[in-house]
Design a protein around this motif. Structure first.
Motif: not given
Length: 297
Positions: A168-171, A210-214, A175-182
């Protein structure tokens, strides 16, 4: 006397010249005070770097890049990052990692102690900012606010926090700049474990839009405990899949190289229906450097 405060083989000492803020010290005994988590975090933000080793490391990296270019045969000077700017960025990332730990439920062990899990958070964002607002002319206030904004609440392990930061960190930080997860938030639905008991589900990293889990499965709080543990993890994943939650998994082996970390980031991006832009050479250099930083720490 100033000189004794600046000596020590396993500690760095400094003088706090400002007025001590309220609730900055915890009294352990009559003559023994301990800096509060908030005050410790504030003091870390004001640390000054030494530039000599940074310059030496940069010279080494530059020569290695030139030798690699000469061997490959491309034209032009190698692309390199400003070493002093990058060092300041990594010190800020280090502050983010400390914030994740103090806002999370794990404690990284020292020289002879293991990392512990399922602890209570030691501070909140609000408690830090309240103390910051009460200090006049605080050096490092901007870094504190930046680190808190980028840090994550409720991380249950160092790897969870590092994964979230890498994704999630900026480029400009690598980082890959993905949206922040909870992290580790309770989902609205429950599951039934192998003993028939209803339990809440708290996925490691969750993108609710997006209902995505890692899920991260590694050492520490996610140690594999044999067939029963595997079966329980499968039941947990199936409960989420039944609710149309897309479950991705990461293991220690799946992030043990930059190439595998890069693959995982793109898999998460695909699940989020996001396209990660093709990185230029400088962005790729920074991604590799951030990955190595997070892996070492």
């Amino acid at each position: 006397i100033a000189s004794p405060r600046s000596k020590g083989k396993r500690a760095r000492f400094h003088v706090w010249k400002n007025v001590l803020p309220l609730e900055s010290m915890l009294r352990l005994e009559e003559k023994l005070l301990l800096s509060s988590p908030e005050f410790t975090f504030i003091q870390l933000a004001g640390y000054h770097p030494r530039f000599e080793p940074i310059s030496e490391q940069f010279t080494k990296e530059l020569w290695e890049a030139r030798e690699a270019r000469a061997a490959a045969g491309p034209f032009g000077e190698p692309v390199y990052d400003n070493p002093f700017d990058w060092d300041l960025k990594m010190r800020l990332v280090g502050l983010m990692q400390v914030a994740c730990e103090l806002l999370g439920t794990y404690r990284i062990g020292g020289r002879h102690h293991k990392t512990t899990y399922e602890q209570k958070p030691l501070m909140t964002r609000e408690s830090v900012l309240k103390m910051v607002d009460g200090i006049v002319s605080l050096y490092g206030a901007t870094r504190i606010r930046m680190a808190l904004a980028a840090a994550f609440d409720n991380a249950a392990s160092p790897m969870e926090a590092n994964l979230a930061l890498m994704l999630c960190l900026p480029a400009e930080f690598g980082g890959y700049e993905l949206p922040r997860p909870e992290l580790n938030v309770k989902l609205r639905f429950e599951r039934v474990d192998l003993n028939g008991v209803k339990r809440s589900i708290r996925p490691d990293l969750y993108w609710p839009d997006r209902k995505v889990v890692l899920e991260y499965e590694g050492e520490g709080s996610h140690v594999a405990l044999g067939p029963e543990k595997i079966a329980d993890d499968a039941s947990r994943a199936n409960s989420m899949l039944a609710k149309k939650v897309n479950v991705l998994r990461a293991t220690t082996n799946s992030v043990n190289s930059f190439e595998r970390m890069d693959l995982l980031a793109h898999q998460v991006a695909d699940a989020l229906a996001i396209k990660i832009p093709e990185p230029d050479e400088l962005t790729l250099i920074r991604r590799r450097k951030l990955y190595l930083w997070l892996r070492r720490t």
